[in-house]
Design a protein around this motif. Structure first.
Motif, mmCIF file in Angstrom:
data_model
loop_
_atom_site.group_PDB
_atom_site.id
_atom_site.type_symbol
_atom_site.label_atom_id
_atom_site.label_comp_id
_atom_site.label_asym_id
_atom_site.label_seq_id
_atom_site.Cartn_x
_atom_site.Cartn_y
_atom_site.Cartn_z
ATOM 1 N N LEU A 20 6.292 17.381 65.082
ATOM 2 C CA LEU A 20 5.221 17.252 64.081
ATOM 3 C C LEU A 20 5.805 17.177 62.667
ATOM 4 C CD1 LEU A 20 2.623 19.772 65.568
ATOM 5 C CD2 LEU A 20 2.338 17.290 65.344
ATOM 6 N N ARG A 21 6.869 17.936 62.428
ATOM 7 C CA ARG A 21 7.533 17.873 61.124
ATOM 8 C C ARG A 21 8.064 16.462 60.873
ATOM 9 N NH1 ARG A 21 12.793 18.224 59.783
ATOM 10 N NH2 ARG A 21 13.386 18.933 61.868
ATOM 11 N N LEU A 22 8.718 15.895 61.872
ATOM 12 C CA LEU A 22 9.221 14.520 61.749
ATOM 13 C C LEU A 22 8.077 13.537 61.512
ATOM 14 C CD1 LEU A 22 11.928 14.246 64.571
ATOM 15 C CD2 LEU A 22 12.299 14.491 62.112
ATOM 16 N N MET A 23 6.961 13.761 62.200
ATOM 17 C CA MET A 23 5.811 12.863 62.066
ATOM 18 C C MET A 23 5.317 12.842 60.616
ATOM 19 S SD MET A 23 3.961 10.793 63.899
ATOM 20 C CE MET A 23 3.924 11.347 65.613
ATOM 21 N N VAL A 24 5.252 14.007 59.998
ATOM 22 C CA VAL A 24 4.795 14.084 58.603
ATOM 23 C C VAL A 24 5.739 13.316 57.693
ATOM 24 C CG1 VAL A 24 4.393 15.639 56.656
ATOM 25 C CG2 VAL A 24 3.599 16.283 58.945
ATOM 26 N N ASN A 26 3.804 5.800 53.666
ATOM 27 C CA ASN A 26 2.569 5.911 52.873
ATOM 28 C C ASN A 26 1.325 5.947 53.751
ATOM 29 O OD1 ASN A 26 1.339 6.265 50.355
ATOM 30 N ND2 ASN A 26 0.862 4.090 50.169
ATOM 31 N N ASN A 27 1.483 6.477 54.947
ATOM 32 C CA ASN A 27 0.360 6.618 55.873
ATOM 33 C C ASN A 27 -0.164 8.056 55.757
ATOM 34 O OD1 ASN A 27 -1.411 6.792 58.072
ATOM 35 N ND2 ASN A 27 -0.178 5.391 59.305
ATOM 36 N N LEU A 28 -0.986 8.297 54.742
ATOM 37 C CA LEU A 28 -1.452 9.651 54.463
ATOM 38 C C LEU A 28 -2.345 10.191 55.568
ATOM 39 C CD1 LEU A 28 -2.232 9.447 50.624
ATOM 40 C CD2 LEU A 28 -0.144 10.203 51.756
ATOM 41 N N GLU A 29 -3.091 9.302 56.191
ATOM 42 C CA GLU A 29 -4.010 9.746 57.257
ATOM 43 C C GLU A 29 -3.232 10.316 58.436
ATOM 44 O OE1 GLU A 29 -7.570 7.925 60.087
ATOM 45 O OE2 GLU A 29 -6.743 6.711 58.457
ATOM 46 N N LEU A 30 -2.174 9.615 58.863
ATOM 47 C CA LEU A 30 -1.358 10.093 59.972
ATOM 48 C C LEU A 30 -0.657 11.395 59.606
ATOM 49 C CD1 LEU A 30 -0.189 9.620 62.797
ATOM 50 C CD2 LEU A 30 1.616 8.236 61.748
#
Length: 821
Positions: free
Chosen positions: A374-378, A385-389
């Motif tokens: 999840l850290r990597l995903m953020v 620039n995918n703030l939603e994801l």
């Protein structure tokens, strides 16, 4: 130990049991400790500490030593031992404190002073020099002190003094490897200095450097550090380049023998840096060293992500597929979340974002690390620039891992990406464990820097780098930007050099900052050459043209013409840049062409019609034409629309005062304040204006509003404290504010002066004298003495009847006033 527990233990032991229970054993220990003398317990703590240290258990050793220190806090030996271990563990600030404590307790412990000095090189070079000078004065035969002095000389860029002091060190300690090593490093610095000045380097200089390092190696054949110095020097000597790879391999073997993995990594890192970028003619010869360094790094340290990243880069430049390296990394480290992160970053860089996200999902399962995934995903979502994801991943982290540092850091990253820097700071500042987390410190540093909180930002970025966050240069780039903003140019130049050492190309803005720092540190030739090269490049920043004008235009007609050419070229490219326009407008005014200046500004209004800076510039042109009425119209309109813009109140005050309309302007400004439309800086300005008119009560109200808007504003605290003390109606509140300000900014002479004034108003004259003296000492230490501090102290001493002391202070105040004109 409480008497009741001793009695209970004694009864239990008298039962005569044939076995020893846990409680019985505890009782025996407690009785022994309870009966032992203070000296015996102290000795036991020291023995235990030594045993733990020999076992490599530094944490337990520190616990024992701190226990000993509680018994005898003035033990220089214990303070020194704690300093040694804390520095070894990377706790530099703690180590420095205990070295300095050792030296304070026992001024004969010159070894502590010399250990403290290098820890102060970056943060307080003046204090470091003071310590070295004290040791040299008291023990002029100390070769160690001359080594430290040589290091200080090199930091200052004074190779001439460094050579003299290094040669003295050699004379005093001819059998010490360290003195020959420092002499070799001085010769290397002399070589580097000549090359920077484009001067030829005599072969004899290389030979002297090598002879010194050879001597050091013969005296310390096991030293990997000296062997590394020799290998790096070989790379600079044409006759030795064939031996470079073997020299590095020899240094690496010594590092392995030392059992120090950090030493091994340092050797490999140096080999990579020295072979990474070579001119085409030398590139082929450097390949064996580069291949050996990368192969050794990935085989001996497979967990080191940076090694795999470098190897992939090498493969790409060789025309081979770098993706195979990332696949191999994953194959060797299938449980390592960082391996997935590195591969995912590569996929994203190739516009394969969907594949990178799929890989991160795969990592969660295969590495069995949901939090890490999840850290990597953020990180990857924010990079894209995918703030939603990114927000989705953060919500999952907060639900599943609400108390983890990684969760808070991820949220802070997201807040920074949205420009909510203050909230990101609040989230991380008091987070338990954040000080030891490099990611947390990096994110905190960015949020502080964006808020222009430069000193705390520097502390945070230094912590991040000390914890190892520097593999890709991101932290170093931020550190350079912070140091430049702090005007710490020597440290900024060191950081720029480190970026170049890891072969990262400086951005145009960083190159401009580097050039400006050269000027600021006296290396104007380097500054000019760097600036000209940048300005002749395809995309120089506008700041570079302005810097050339500022630094070079006054040095002759040709340079003035070149400066004008650069300014015009920059303005053609950046027509909305107000600073460039301001330079051109100022030139028009000086040449008596205000109409041309007005025309330039009107053209700029077509691009940015609402720019407050343009309105201020427009008003300034009318002022230059003595048309204050038109300037007042512009200033009034600007203040009505942008009351909190920096400069709008100042402009309104200047033109209104000239026209005799100042009271009306103050009424307009006060109306905005009463309506709650002004921020802290504007409220402070209004308060200062009211105070200058003798309207102290009104000024106090404005300062209170400013403090309410910004509770940590030092100017508001300090000035409000002074006004309250001046009025004399609320001295306790004045004292509280002054003390609060000093707790935040201890080394601020202005705040100390205010605190002294408050103490004087309360009749606490001894405390007042102490604060006035502290204000004077601090200002002198910072190189910015001010007459007012001496005047305040002199006047108070006069009131106390200490005429002779008072006269000295008042005389000094008069001298400073005269010097200031």
């Amino acid at each position: 130990m409480p008497q009741g527990l001793i009695t209970q233990c004694s009864r239990h032991l008298q039962r005569g049991q044939g076995w020893i229970s846990t409680f019985t054993l505890l009782c025996l220990i407690l009785l022994v400790i309870g009966c032992a003398s203070k000296e015996e317990r102290f000795s036991k703590y020291l023995i235990n500490a030594e045993q733990y240290a020999l076992q490599g258990d530094n944490n337990s050793a520190l616990i024992e030593l701190r226990s000993a220190l509680q018994l005898f806090p003035n033990s220089a030996d214990v303070n020194f031992r704690i300093a040694e271990i804390t520095v070894q563990e990377g706790m530099i600030a703690d180590g420095l404190f205990f070295y300095l404590e050792t030296y304070r307790i026992d001024p004969h412990r010159l070894d502590a002073a010399l250990k403290a000095a290098p820890l102060l090189y970056a943060s307080d070079p003046a204090r470091a020099q003071e310590l070295i000078s004290e040791v040299l004065e008291r023990e002029p035969s100390s070769f160690e002190a001359y080594i430290r002095q040589t290091e200080m000389d090199l930091l200052k860029g004074d190779t001439k003094a460094a050579l003299q002091h290094a040669m003295t060190a050699v004379q005093l300690g001819p059998a010490e490897a360290r003195v020959h090593r420092i002499l070799g490093l001085v010769h290397r610095s002399r070589i580097r200095e000549k090359r920077l000045k484009n001067q030829p380097v005599d072969l004899a200089l290389f030979e002297m450097a090598l002879a010194s390092l050879d001597k050091a190696q013969s005296l310390a054949p096991e030293s990997w550090a000296v062997a590394l110095d020799r290998a790096e020097l070989f790379d600079k000597i044409p006759e030795k380049r064939e031996e470079v790879t073997a020299a590095y391999q020899g240094a690496y073997a010594l590092a392995q023998a030392s059992g120090n993995p950090e030493a091994q990594l340092k050797v490999l890192d140096s080999a990579w840096k020295h072979s990474r970028y070579k001119k085409p003619k030398k590139r082929a010869k450097a390949l064996p060293l580069l291949e050996w360094a990368l192969a050794t790094l990935t085989s001996d340290f497979p967990e080191n992500a940076e090694g795999w990243k470098r190897l992939a880069g090498f493969e790409r430049r060789a025309g081979r597929d770098p993706e195979l390296i990332y696949i191999e990394y994953l194959k060797q480290r299938p449980q390592d979340i960082e391996a997935y992160g590195l591969y995912a970053a590569y996929l994203a860089s190739q516009d394969r974002f969907d594949e990178s996200i799929a890989l991160i999902h795969e990592a969660e399962v295969k590495a069995n690390n949901r939090l890490g995934a999840l850290r990597l995903m953020v990180i990857h979502a924010l990079n894209a620039n995918n703030l939603e994801l990114a927000q989705e991943a953060i919500l999952e982290m907060k639900e599943a891992y609400p108390d983890e540092v990684d969760t808070h850091v991820a949220e802070a990253r997201f807040l920074n990406a949205r420009g909510r820097y203050k909230r990101a700071e609040e989230l991380l500042f008091d987070l338990s464990g954040a000080e030891q987390d490099p990611d947390a410190q990096m994110v905190l540093a960015r949020s502080l820097f964006k808020q222009e909180k430069l000193l705390p930002a520097r502390i945070a970025i230094d912590r991040a780098i000390a914890s190892g966050f520097e593999s890709d240069g991101t932290a170093r780039r931020l550190q350079a930007a912070i140091l430049f903003s702090l005007e710490e140019c020597r440290d900024a130049l060191i950081t720029f050099s480190k970026l170049r050492q890891i072969h990262l190309q400086l951005t145009p803005m960083e190159t401009y900052q580097r050039a400006d720092c050269y000027y600021e540190t006296g290396a104007s030739q380097l500054g000019r050459s760097t600036l000209v090269t940048l300005l002749e490049s395809p995309d120089p920043p506008p700041e570079a043209a302005i810097a050339y004008l500022k630094r070079e235009a006054s040095k002759g007609k040709k340079r003035m013409e070149r400066a004008e050419k650069y300014i015009l070229a920059a303005y053609t490219k950046y027509p909305a840049n107000v600073e460039l326009l301001s330079v051109l407008v100022q030139g028009d005014i000086e040449r008596g062409r205000p109409r041309v200046a007005l025309q330039r500004i009107q053209e700029a209004f077509k691009i940015t019609p609402r720019s407050p800076e343009l309105h201020i510039l427009y008003a300034q042109v009318f002022i230059s034409m003595d048309n204050y009425e038109e300037a007042e119209k512009i200033a009034t309109e600007l203040f009505d629309n942008k009351p909190n813009h920096k400069g709008s109140i100042e402009l309104l005050i200047v033109v209104s005062d000239h026209l005799g309309h100042l009271d009306q302007a103050i009424t307009n400004i006060d109306a905005k304040a009463s309506a709650g439309e002004l921020r802290a800086p504007q409220l402070l300005l209004l308060g200062s204006l009211l105070s200058s008119q003798g309207r102290t009560r009104d000024a106090i109200r404005k300062y209170e509003l400013a403090l309410k808007a910004d509770p940590e504003n030092l100017t508001a605290m300090n000035d409000l404290s002074y006004l309250l003390a001046s009025e004399g109606t609320n001295l306790e509140r004045a004292l509280e504010l002054a003390k609060q300000a000093q707790s935040i900014a201890d080394e601020n002479p202005r705040i100390a002066d205010t605190l002294g004034f408050v103490y004087a108003r309360k009749g606490l004259t001894d405390a007042a004298v102490e604060q006035y003296r502290y204000a004077i000492d601090t200002a002198e230490k910072q190189g910015r003495p001010e007459a007012i501090y001496y005047q305040h102290l002199g006047e108070l001493l006069q009131e106390l009847g200490r005429e002779e002391e008072a006269a000295r202070q008042l005389e000094k105040a008069a001298e400073l006033n005269k010097a200031e004109g």
